[in-house]
Design an enzyme around this catalytic site. Structure first.
Site, PDB file in Angstrom:
ATOM      1  N   TYR A   1      35.231  11.168  -7.580  1.00  0.00           N
ATOM      2  CA  TYR A   1      34.296  10.051  -7.355  1.00  0.00           C
ATOM      3  C   TYR A   1      33.108  10.549  -6.543  1.00  0.00           C
ATOM      4  CZ  TYR A   1      32.708   5.507  -5.450  1.00  0.00           C
ATOM      5  OH  TYR A   1      31.967   4.413  -5.072  1.00  0.00           O
TER       6      TYR A   1
ATOM      7  N   TYR B   1      32.736   9.907  -2.922  1.00  0.00           N
ATOM      8  CA  TYR B   1      33.618  10.664  -2.023  1.00  0.00           C
ATOM      9  C   TYR B   1      33.233  12.128  -2.148  1.00  0.00           C
ATOM     10  CZ  TYR B   1      36.547   6.429  -1.784  1.00  0.00           C
ATOM     11  OH  TYR B   1      37.024   5.159  -1.592  1.00  0.00           O
TER      12      TYR B   1
HETATM   13  C1  LIG Z   1      34.148   4.869   6.485  1.00  0.00           C
HETATM   14  C2  LIG Z   1      33.776   4.926   5.017  1.00  0.00           C
HETATM   15  C3  LIG Z   1      34.290   3.973   4.146  1.00  0.00           C
HETATM   16  C4  LIG Z   1      33.954   3.987   2.797  1.00  0.00           C
HETATM   17  N1  LIG Z   1      34.454   3.023   1.971  1.00  0.00           N
HETATM   18  C5  LIG Z   1      34.076   2.993   0.664  1.00  0.00           C
HETATM   19  C6  LIG Z   1      34.501   1.947  -0.204  1.00  0.00           C
HETATM   20  O1  LIG Z   1      35.209   1.022   0.198  1.00  0.00           O
HETATM   21  N2  LIG Z   1      34.099   1.986  -1.494  1.00  0.00           N
HETATM   22  C7  LIG Z   1      33.283   2.964  -1.981  1.00  0.00           C
HETATM   23  O2  LIG Z   1      32.928   2.927  -3.162  1.00  0.00           O
HETATM   24  N3  LIG Z   1      32.857   3.966  -1.177  1.00  0.00           N
HETATM   25  C8  LIG Z   1      33.218   4.002   0.121  1.00  0.00           C
HETATM   26  N4  LIG Z   1      32.751   5.005   0.939  1.00  0.00           N
HETATM   27  C9  LIG Z   1      31.864   6.039   0.382  1.00  0.00           C
HETATM   28  C10 LIG Z   1      30.412   5.554   0.345  1.00  0.00           C
HETATM   29  O3  LIG Z   1      30.238   4.708  -0.782  1.00  0.00           O
HETATM   30  C11 LIG Z   1      29.442   6.747   0.233  1.00  0.00           C
HETATM   31  O4  LIG Z   1      29.587   7.580   1.357  1.00  0.00           O
HETATM   32  C12 LIG Z   1      28.002   6.265   0.085  1.00  0.00           C
HETATM   33  O5  LIG Z   1      27.226   7.305  -0.460  1.00  0.00           O
HETATM   34  C13 LIG Z   1      27.418   5.826   1.396  1.00  0.00           C
HETATM   35  O6  LIG Z   1      26.098   5.380   1.275  1.00  0.00           O
HETATM   36  P1  LIG Z   1      25.140   5.497   2.558  1.00  0.00           P
HETATM   37  O7  LIG Z   1      23.815   4.938   2.190  1.00  0.00           O
HETATM   38  O8  LIG Z   1      25.831   4.939   3.739  1.00  0.00           O
HETATM   39  O9  LIG Z   1      25.107   7.068   2.746  1.00  0.00           O
HETATM   40  P2  LIG Z   1      23.944   8.148   2.956  1.00  0.00           P
HETATM   41  O10 LIG Z   1      24.625   9.265   3.643  1.00  0.00           O
HETATM   42  O11 LIG Z   1      22.744   7.555   3.595  1.00  0.00           O
HETATM   43  O12 LIG Z   1      23.594   8.551   1.464  1.00  0.00           O
HETATM   44  C14 LIG Z   1      24.540   9.065   0.557  1.00  0.00           C
HETATM   45  C15 LIG Z   1      23.826   9.775  -0.577  1.00  0.00           C
HETATM   46  O13 LIG Z   1      22.919   8.876  -1.228  1.00  0.00           O
HETATM   47  C16 LIG Z   1      21.572   9.321  -1.080  1.00  0.00           C
HETATM   48  N5  LIG Z   1      20.747   8.164  -0.745  1.00  0.00           N
HETATM   49  C17 LIG Z   1      20.942   7.302   0.280  1.00  0.00           C
HETATM   50  N6  LIG Z   1      20.006   6.357   0.262  1.00  0.00           N
HETATM   51  C18 LIG Z   1      19.207   6.606  -0.787  1.00  0.00           C
HETATM   52  C19 LIG Z   1      18.054   5.960  -1.305  1.00  0.00           C
HETATM   53  N7  LIG Z   1      17.561   4.865  -0.740  1.00  0.00           N
HETATM   54  N8  LIG Z   1      17.445   6.499  -2.394  1.00  0.00           N
HETATM   55  C20 LIG Z   1      17.940   7.615  -2.970  1.00  0.00           C
HETATM   56  N9  LIG Z   1      19.038   8.263  -2.527  1.00  0.00           N
HETATM   57  C21 LIG Z   1      19.672   7.756  -1.435  1.00  0.00           C
HETATM   58  C22 LIG Z   1      21.612  10.312   0.064  1.00  0.00           C
HETATM   59  O14 LIG Z   1      20.521  11.220   0.011  1.00  0.00           O
HETATM   60  C23 LIG Z   1      22.965  10.953  -0.142  1.00  0.00           C
HETATM   61  O15 LIG Z   1      22.896  11.870  -1.196  1.00  0.00           O
HETATM   62  C24 LIG Z   1      33.090   4.998   2.304  1.00  0.00           C
HETATM   63  C25 LIG Z   1      32.571   5.952   3.183  1.00  0.00           C
HETATM   64  C26 LIG Z   1      32.912   5.933   4.531  1.00  0.00           C
HETATM   65  C27 LIG Z   1      32.348   6.978   5.464  1.00  0.00           C
END
Ligand SMILES: Cc1cc2nc3c(=O)[nH]c(=O)nc-3n(C[C@H](O)[C@H](O)[C@H](O)COP(=O)(O)OP(=O)(O)OC[C@H]3O[C@@H](n4cnc5c(N)ncnc54)[C@H](O)[C@@H]3O)c2cc1C
Ligand SMILES: *[C@@H]1O[C@H](CO)[C@@H](O)[C@H](O)[C@H]1NC(C)=O
Ligand SMILES: *[C@@H]1O[C@H](CO)[C@@H](O)[C@H](O)[C@H]1NC(C)=O
Ligand SMILES: *[C@@H]1O[C@H](CO)[C@@H](O)[C@H](O)[C@H]1NC(C)=O
Ligand SMILES: *[C@@H]1O[C@H](CO)[C@@H](O)[C@H](O)[C@H]1NC(C)=O
Ligand SMILES: *[C@@H]1O[C@H](CO)[C@@H](O)[C@H](O)[C@H]1NC(C)=O
Ligand SMILES: *[C@@H]1O[C@H](CO)[C@@H](O)[C@H](O)[C@H]1NC(C)=O
Length: 530
Positions: free
Chosen positions: A467, A470
């Site tokens: 996934y 992850y």
């Molecule tokens: C504690 C925890 C719980 C989680 N639970 C779930 C869950 O229940 N279900 C699930 O599906 N996933 C879950 N995840 C995984 C989560 O979906 C991914 O880590 C997701 O990428 C997080 O998005 P973010 O914007 O917070 O991360 P970021 O670290 O900000 O971004 C992740 C990726 O996306 C890119 N990105 C971010 N914002 C943009 C933007 N605006 N435009 C283009 N690219 C962008 C970044 O460059 C990076 O490659 C969990 C993760 C953690 C740490």
């Protein structure tokens, strides 16, 4: 309601400031700042560009880092952090970074498992979108425009303020950013009924590689397809999403029931594997497998399996469904609690259900070092396989979250979005190991790899699925670059299966210079590779 003015909360990690900020990086390139300043027409550039000489730099950098593995003195630091408050700031950052030949990393919620939204080996700037986080809910049209820097908690809270009978099918952790989460897929407790977050996007606004603001119509259906599960970071900076809200009943039912293996949890788990994906789509019943202490004076370790459930309806309707499909769980009315959908969001986030304001907290209460991996299971695992798994879990000190598929997920075709893990999957596995002492990093990563190796016979094959959200930089690690895409074809096929080629095609069309790049960004067609 607009919630874009809520200030960043004080940071728990403040004490780390001194130890973390001693690293020096090269001074920001001579031309980026003048280029950026001239484009944004503002005298307050200093509030929007943070460099190491600015006092907020470290605070902002650390604010949303979830994985302590990427918060130490040897972690490469950005030349600057851009904190846009207007879309034109994002445009300027893209234009100037491209001109300057410097990489950008876009960060929304900072939850990336491998820190790719804020760490790069090449010179880079971060575009941190936390100031762009308005949520505009339109109940009449059952839709919402939500900016990328909003967290899921902010989105859920704002929806619930407007309606008790609307929700959105995305993940459980409220501090995730919608930018990364939705562009990588996004599943949660109601995805068996409504699909992924990415399946419920109806429009988007992005800044493309040329600094233009595009919406669904002007970007075209191919790029709009790619950003709904292919990962935003390969294609654009996503500014905001238009989401389709979904109906939820005024009252839902939740329960959690745990058993140890001594109490018969292995049998329960075997049964669960046979029914979890076939249950009515209104039932979400996942399991969390962890290591605990054996009861009694002799001590020793055991395995505890927790079955946690959300049912979109009242307890009277849930009980007969469970009695018919999973009588072995012996679910009793007294095990269940009825609550509103937004309370169930809190319940699954382990927050007290009377504290809905906690959904507006942008930082996690506690952070640790972690390493995770993922798998998909298409055939029930044998009891012998499970016994070995329990033993391995005890040895490597890891835990698992197993998420049932089926329902709506089986009705959406594998190619509808880049996320390919649909029909045929019983459940997905997340392997997780956490630790608190940075000196133990290598040990725990090694143990996680051992667990992953153990599971190979029991999970999906050719490719062994994974996934994207992850994220796992181990994938393709040991591969000799024997294909035209090198390692990318290993993780690319795991994350996207047959959709990988189409993603490469879109990437080559919209970003032929490979500006939007990181360790696992979609590669160009080989002939166009720079
Ligand atoms: C504690 C925890 C719980 C989680 N639970 C779930 C869950 O229940 N279900 C699930 O599906 N996933 C879950 N995840 C995984 C989560 O979906 C991914 O880590 C997701 O990428 C997080 O998005 P973010 O914007 O917070 O991360 P970021 O670290 O900000 O971004 C992740 C990726 O996306 C890119 N990105 C971010 N914002 C943009 C933007 N605006 N435009 C283009 N690219 C962008 C970044 O460059 C990076 O490659 C969990 C993760 C953690 C740490
Ligand atoms: C920016 O500063 C210049 C010179 O200090 C001033 O003339 C101009 O009015 C300022 N512009 C804004 C938008 O404040
Ligand atoms: C420190 O950070 C680097 C780069 O982010 C990482 O590779 C390393 O494992 C980290 N060290 C520890 C002890 O976690
Ligand atoms: C709601 O949707 C209808 C039909 O799609 C459209 O005509 C109308 O303009 C929308 N209203 C708003 C406020 O967006
Ligand atoms: C579920 O209910 C039964 C019957 O009231 C009770 O014995 C059992 O302890 C409950 N289980 C949990 C996890 O609360
Ligand atoms: C929520 O309930 C707990 C006890 O159940 C209590 O300690 C807490 O103060 C309550 N919080 C609010 C915001 O009411
Ligand atoms: C590439 O090499 C790896 C390891 O040697 C092998 O498993 C894989 O099948 C090869 N891939 C192709 C497309 O040949």
């Amino acid at each position: 309601m607009e919630i874009s003015h809520i200030k960043l909360l004080p940071l728990l990690l403040f004490f780390l400031l001194n130890s973390v900020c001693s690293t020096t990086s090269n001074p920001i390139s001579e031309s980026f700042v003048p280029c950026f300043s001239s484009l944004i027409h503002s005298n307050s550039t200093s509030k929007i560009i943070l460099t190491e000489s600015t006092s907020d730099y470290s605070l902002v950098l650390q604010s949303s880092i979830q994985n302590l593995r990427f918060l130490n003195t040897s972690t490469p630091k950005p030349h600057a952090i851009i904190t846009p408050s207007q879309y034109s700031h994002v445009q300027a950052a893209v234009v100037c970074a491209k001109k300057d030949g410097i990489q950008i990393r876009t960060r929304s919620g900072g939850h990336d498992y491998e820190g790719l939204s804020y760490v790069s080996k090449a010179p880079f700037v971060i575009i941190d979108l936390f100031n762009l986080r308005s949520v505009d809910v339109d109940i009449e049209n059952e839709s919402a425009w939500v900016e990328s820097g909003a967290t899921l908690g902010e989105l859920y809270y704002t929806i619930a303020q407007k309606s008790k009978i609307h929700g959105f099918p995305a993940g459980s952790c409220p501090t995730m950013g919608v930018g990364g989460h939705i562009s990588g897929g996004g599943f949660g407790t109601i995805f068996r009924k409504y699909g992924l977050a990415a399946d419920n996007v109806i429009d988007a606004k992005i800044v493309d590689v040329n600094g233009r603001i595009l919406d669904r119509k002007s970007m075209g259906e191919e790029l709009f397809w790619a950003i709904r599960g292919g990962g935003g970071s390969s294609f654009a900076v996503i500014l905001k999403w238009k989401l389709r809200l979904v109906p939820v009943p005024p009252s839902v039912t939740v329960f959690k029931i745990s058993q140890t293996i001594e109490q018969g949890a292995t049998k329960l788990f075997s049964k669960w594997q046979n029914i979890a994906d076939k249950l009515h789509e209104d039932i979400f019943l996942h399991s969390v497998v962890s290591v605990g202490n054996k009861a009694g004076a002799n001590g020793g370790k055991t395995i505890i399996i927790e079955f946690g459930s959300l049912f979109l309806g009242p307890v009277e309707k849930l009980l007969p469904l469970m009695q018919d499909n999973f009588p072995e769980l012996r679910l009793d009315r007294s095990n269940c609690t009825e609550m509103s959908w937004i309370e169930s969001v809190l319940y699954f986030a382990d927050i007290s259900i009377n504290e809905s304001e906690a959904l507006l907290r942008r930082t996690q209460q506690s952070k640790s070092f972690f390493k995770a991996k993922s798998d998909y299971v298409t055939e029930p695992i044998s009891e012998a396989g499970l016994e070995g798994l329990w033993q391995t879990l005890i040895e490597v000190e890891a835990y698992l979250i197993l998420t049932p598929y089926g329902g709506k997920m089986s009705e959406i075709s594998d190619s509808e979005t880049p996320f390919p893990h649909r029909i045929g999957n019983i459940f997905g596995i997340q392997y997780m190991v956490t630790w608190d002492d940075g000196k133990e990093t290598e040990k725990h990563i090694g143990m996680m790899r051992r667990l992953y190796d153990y599971m190979a016979p029991y999970v999906s094959k050719s490719p062994r699925g994974a996934y994207l959200n992850y994220r796992d930089l181990d994938l393709g690690r040991n591969n000799v670059c024997n294909t035209s895409y090198g390692q990318a074809s290993i993780w690319g096929l795991k994350y996207f299966k047959n959709n990988f080629r189409r993603l490469v095609h879109v990437k080559t069309l919209v970003d032929p210079g490979n500006f939007f790049m990181d360790e696992q960004s979609i590669p160009l067609f080989p002939s166009r590779k720079k």
